[in-house]
Design a protein around this motif. Structure first.
Motif, PDB file in Angstrom:
ATOM      1  N   ASP A 259       0.850  -1.185   0.000  1.00 58.77           N
ATOM      2  CA  ASP A 259       0.000   0.000   0.000  1.00 58.77           C
ATOM      3  C   ASP A 259       0.887   1.236   0.000  1.00 58.77           C
ATOM      4  OD1 ASP A 259      -2.306   1.547   0.111  1.00 58.77           O
ATOM      5  OD2 ASP A 259      -2.422   1.474   2.288  1.00 58.77           O
ATOM      6  N   HIS A 260       0.408   2.271  -0.641  1.00 64.12           N
ATOM      7  CA  HIS A 260       1.127   3.540  -0.691  1.00 64.12           C
ATOM      8  C   HIS A 260       0.730   4.392   0.504  1.00 64.12           C
ATOM      9  CE1 HIS A 260       1.285   2.150  -4.857  1.00 64.12           C
ATOM     10  NE2 HIS A 260       2.436   2.793  -4.900  1.00 64.12           N
ATOM     11  N   VAL A 261       1.715   4.873   1.248  1.00 62.58           N
ATOM     12  CA  VAL A 261       1.448   5.776   2.367  1.00 62.58           C
ATOM     13  C   VAL A 261       0.765   7.028   1.827  1.00 62.58           C
ATOM     14  CG1 VAL A 261       2.501   7.151   4.202  1.00 62.58           C
ATOM     15  CG2 VAL A 261       3.363   4.849   3.713  1.00 62.58           C
ATOM     16  N   ILE A 262       1.365   7.618   0.811  1.00 61.45           N
ATOM     17  CA  ILE A 262       0.729   8.717   0.086  1.00 61.45           C
ATOM     18  C   ILE A 262       0.222   8.117  -1.210  1.00 61.45           C
ATOM     19  CG2 ILE A 262       1.053  10.960  -1.038  1.00 61.45           C
ATOM     20  CD1 ILE A 262       3.392  11.432   0.934  1.00 61.45           C
ATOM     21  N   ALA A 263      -1.074   8.173  -1.409  1.00 60.05           N
ATOM     22  CA  ALA A 263      -1.687   7.550  -2.586  1.00 60.05           C
ATOM     23  C   ALA A 263      -1.042   8.072  -3.867  1.00 60.05           C
ATOM     24  CB  ALA A 263      -3.184   7.837  -2.610  1.00 60.05           C
ATOM     25  N   GLN A 264      -0.938   7.185  -4.852  1.00 63.30           N
ATOM     26  CA  GLN A 264      -0.378   7.604  -6.137  1.00 63.30           C
ATOM     27  C   GLN A 264      -1.192   8.747  -6.733  1.00 63.30           C
ATOM     28  OE1 GLN A 264      -0.200   3.550  -7.838  1.00 63.30           O
ATOM     29  NE2 GLN A 264       1.927   4.054  -8.303  1.00 63.30           N
ATOM     30  N   ALA A 265      -2.499   8.721  -6.543  1.00 64.41           N
ATOM     31  CA  ALA A 265      -3.367   9.784  -7.065  1.00 64.41           C
ATOM     32  C   ALA A 265      -3.031  11.142  -6.441  1.00 64.41           C
ATOM     33  CB  ALA A 265      -4.829   9.441  -6.815  1.00 64.41           C
ATOM     34  N   ALA A 266      -2.418  11.105  -5.237  1.00 65.77           N
ATOM     35  CA  ALA A 266      -2.046  12.344  -4.551  1.00 65.77           C
ATOM     36  C   ALA A 266      -0.562  12.670  -4.749  1.00 65.77           C
ATOM     37  CB  ALA A 266      -2.374  12.236  -3.069  1.00 65.77           C
ATOM     38  N   GLY A 267       0.079  11.963  -5.675  1.00 63.62           N
ATOM     39  CA  GLY A 267       1.480  12.257  -5.973  1.00 63.62           C
ATOM     40  C   GLY A 267       2.480  11.329  -5.308  1.00 63.62           C
TER      41      GLY A 267
ATOM     42  N   VAL B 288       4.097   0.302   2.272  1.00 65.01           N
ATOM     43  CA  VAL B 288       3.954  -0.476   3.501  1.00 65.01           C
ATOM     44  C   VAL B 288       3.234  -1.790   3.188  1.00 65.01           C
ATOM     45  CG1 VAL B 288       3.930   1.525   5.045  1.00 65.01           C
ATOM     46  CG2 VAL B 288       1.785   0.669   4.099  1.00 65.01           C
ATOM     47  N   ALA B 289       3.401  -2.754   4.076  1.00 66.65           N
ATOM     48  CA  ALA B 289       2.670  -4.015   3.961  1.00 66.65           C
ATOM     49  C   ALA B 289       1.293  -3.817   4.575  1.00 66.65           C
ATOM     50  CB  ALA B 289       3.416  -5.134   4.691  1.00 66.65           C
TER      51      ALA B 289
ATOM     52  N   GLU C 181       3.239   5.030  18.023  1.00 72.85           N
ATOM     53  CA  GLU C 181       4.288   4.200  17.427  1.00 72.85           C
ATOM     54  C   GLU C 181       4.162   4.188  15.899  1.00 72.85           C
ATOM     55  OE1 GLU C 181       5.805  -0.449  17.374  1.00 72.85           O
ATOM     56  OE2 GLU C 181       4.334   0.184  18.865  1.00 72.85           O
ATOM     57  N   LEU C 182       2.953   4.038  15.405  1.00 78.92           N
ATOM     58  CA  LEU C 182       2.729   4.012  13.965  1.00 78.92           C
ATOM     59  C   LEU C 182       3.060   5.357  13.335  1.00 78.92           C
ATOM     60  CD1 LEU C 182       1.837   2.361  11.553  1.00 78.92           C
ATOM     61  CD2 LEU C 182      -0.529   2.946  12.099  1.00 78.92           C
ATOM     62  N   LYS C 183       2.656   6.426  14.005  1.00 74.58           N
ATOM     63  CA  LYS C 183       2.936   7.771  13.490  1.00 74.58           C
ATOM     64  C   LYS C 183       4.449   7.992  13.386  1.00 74.58           C
ATOM     65  CE  LYS C 183       1.550  12.515  14.090  1.00 74.58           C
ATOM     66  NZ  LYS C 183       0.424  12.997  13.385  1.00 74.58           N
ATOM     67  N   GLN C 184       5.203   7.567  14.402  1.00 74.94           N
ATOM     68  CA  GLN C 184       6.664   7.718  14.371  1.00 74.94           C
ATOM     69  C   GLN C 184       7.282   6.859  13.279  1.00 74.94           C
ATOM     70  OE1 GLN C 184       8.624   9.998  16.106  1.00 74.94           O
ATOM     71  NE2 GLN C 184      10.011   9.292  14.510  1.00 74.94           N
ATOM     72  N   LYS C 185       6.771   5.646  13.091  1.00 72.57           N
ATOM     73  CA  LYS C 185       7.295   4.780  12.035  1.00 72.57           C
ATOM     74  C   LYS C 185       7.045   5.385  10.656  1.00 72.57           C
ATOM     75  CE  LYS C 185       7.215   0.284  14.288  1.00 72.57           C
ATOM     76  NZ  LYS C 185       6.633  -1.080  14.246  1.00 72.57           N
ATOM     77  N   ILE C 186       5.926   6.021  10.481  1.00 76.57           N
ATOM     78  CA  ILE C 186       5.628   6.659   9.191  1.00 76.57           C
ATOM     79  C   ILE C 186       6.596   7.809   8.945  1.00 76.57           C
ATOM     80  CG2 ILE C 186       3.910   8.036   7.935  1.00 76.57           C
ATOM     81  CD1 ILE C 186       1.790   6.219   9.386  1.00 76.57           C
ATOM     82  N   VAL C 187       6.859   8.608   9.970  1.00 74.89           N
ATOM     83  CA  VAL C 187       7.831   9.703   9.847  1.00 74.89           C
ATOM     84  C   VAL C 187       9.205   9.127   9.501  1.00 74.89           C
ATOM     85  CG1 VAL C 187       9.079  11.491  11.146  1.00 74.89           C
ATOM     86  CG2 VAL C 187       6.587  11.306  11.340  1.00 74.89           C
TER      87      VAL C 187
ATOM     88  N   PRO D  45      13.833  -1.069   4.112  1.00 76.34           N
ATOM     89  CA  PRO D  45      13.270  -2.410   3.990  1.00 76.34           C
ATOM     90  C   PRO D  45      14.362  -3.470   4.023  1.00 76.34           C
ATOM     91  CG  PRO D  45      13.269  -1.316   1.864  1.00 76.34           C
ATOM     92  CD  PRO D  45      13.742  -0.315   2.869  1.00 76.34           C
ATOM     93  N   SER D  46      14.018  -4.598   4.597  1.00 73.47           N
ATOM     94  CA  SER D  46      14.906  -5.755   4.590  1.00 73.47           C
ATOM     95  C   SER D  46      14.034  -6.999   4.498  1.00 73.47           C
ATOM     96  CB  SER D  46      15.744  -5.805   5.867  1.00 73.47           C
ATOM     97  OG  SER D  46      14.926  -6.110   6.986  1.00 73.47           O
ATOM     98  N   GLU D  47      14.625  -8.102   4.117  1.00 70.19           N
ATOM     99  CA  GLU D  47      13.864  -9.343   4.038  1.00 70.19           C
ATOM    100  C   GLU D  47      13.264  -9.688   5.397  1.00 70.19           C
ATOM    101  OE1 GLU D  47      14.434 -14.041   2.941  1.00 70.19           O
ATOM    102  OE2 GLU D  47      15.922 -12.607   2.233  1.00 70.19           O
ATOM    103  N   HIS D  48      14.037  -9.457   6.456  1.00 70.54           N
ATOM    104  CA  HIS D  48      13.547  -9.737   7.811  1.00 70.54           C
ATOM    105  C   HIS D  48      12.300  -8.913   8.130  1.00 70.54           C
ATOM    106  CE1 HIS D  48      13.461 -10.433  12.122  1.00 70.54           C
ATOM    107  NE2 HIS D  48      13.474  -9.124  12.291  1.00 70.54           N
ATOM    108  N   MET D  49      12.314  -7.629   7.781  1.00 68.92           N
ATOM    109  CA  MET D  49      11.167  -6.767   8.058  1.00 68.92           C
ATOM    110  C   MET D  49       9.935  -7.216   7.276  1.00 68.92           C
ATOM    111  SD  MET D  49      12.948  -3.027   8.186  1.00 68.92           S
ATOM    112  CE  MET D  49      11.498  -2.118   8.674  1.00 68.92           C
ATOM    113  N   VAL D  50      10.142  -7.623   6.042  1.00 67.68           N
ATOM    114  CA  VAL D  50       9.018  -8.096   5.230  1.00 67.68           C
ATOM    115  C   VAL D  50       8.446  -9.373   5.834  1.00 67.68           C
ATOM    116  CG1 VAL D  50       8.334  -8.986   2.966  1.00 67.68           C
ATOM    117  CG2 VAL D  50       9.840  -6.995   3.121  1.00 67.68           C
ATOM    118  N   GLN D  51       9.309 -10.308   6.217  1.00 61.52           N
ATOM    119  CA  GLN D  51       8.853 -11.555   6.831  1.00 61.52           C
ATOM    120  C   GLN D  51       8.149 -11.286   8.159  1.00 61.52           C
ATOM    121  OE1 GLN D  51       8.610 -14.564   5.562  1.00 61.52           O
ATOM    122  NE2 GLN D  51       9.485 -13.771   3.680  1.00 61.52           N
ATOM    123  N   GLU D  52       8.670 -10.336   8.933  1.00 62.52           N
ATOM    124  CA  GLU D  52       8.045  -9.966  10.208  1.00 62.52           C
ATOM    125  C   GLU D  52       6.656  -9.386   9.977  1.00 62.52           C
ATOM    126  OE1 GLU D  52       9.026  -6.415  13.068  1.00 62.52           O
ATOM    127  OE2 GLU D  52      10.490  -8.040  13.359  1.00 62.52           O
ATOM    128  N   ALA D  53       6.515  -8.554   8.961  1.00 62.76           N
ATOM    129  CA  ALA D  53       5.209  -7.966   8.642  1.00 62.76           C
ATOM    130  C   ALA D  53       4.217  -9.029   8.231  1.00 62.76           C
ATOM    131  CB  ALA D  53       5.354  -6.923   7.532  1.00 62.76           C
TER     132      ALA D  53
END
Length: 99
Positions: free
Chosen positions: A21-29, A38-39, A73-79, A88-96
């Motif tokens: 998913d796009h944090v900022i939608a493609q339609a919004a640039g 993000v996953a 926590e989510l807001k800080q991760k987005i920042v 991104p790493s393979e570990h992070m993707v697998q964790e998600a």
């Protein structure tokens, strides 16, 4: 990669329902860089749709789908993601996928 509001949709992200998913939608640039992807489960992706990320997580918090600590926590991760501090790493993707 941030597991996008796993609890918000009531389902864990799995290999069967993992979407990007796009944090900022493609339609919004928004672009397709790692700083904007993000996953997400299908349900969370559908709930966000083309909403701004801040509006979306605020809505989840207001509807008691995120606790205050999860919201912060989510807001800080987005920042961190948007500033290139969350790579991104393979570990992070697998964790998600498995969280």
């Amino acid at each position: 990669m941030i597991p996008w509001c796993v609890r918000s949709a009531g389902k864990k992200i799995s290999e069967d329902n993992c979407y990007l998913d796009h944090v900022i939608a493609q339609a919004a640039g928004g672009d397709n860089s790692y700083r904007n992807i993000v996953a997400a489960s299908y349900d969370a992706n559908s709930m966000k749709n083309d909403k701004k990320v801040d509006d979306f997580i605020r809505e989840l918090y207001k509807n008691d789908l995120l606790s205050l600590s999860e919201f912060n926590e989510l807001k800080q991760k987005i920042v961190d993601l948007q500033n290139g501090k969350l790579l991104p790493s393979e570990h992070m993707v697998q964790e998600a996928i498995s969280s």
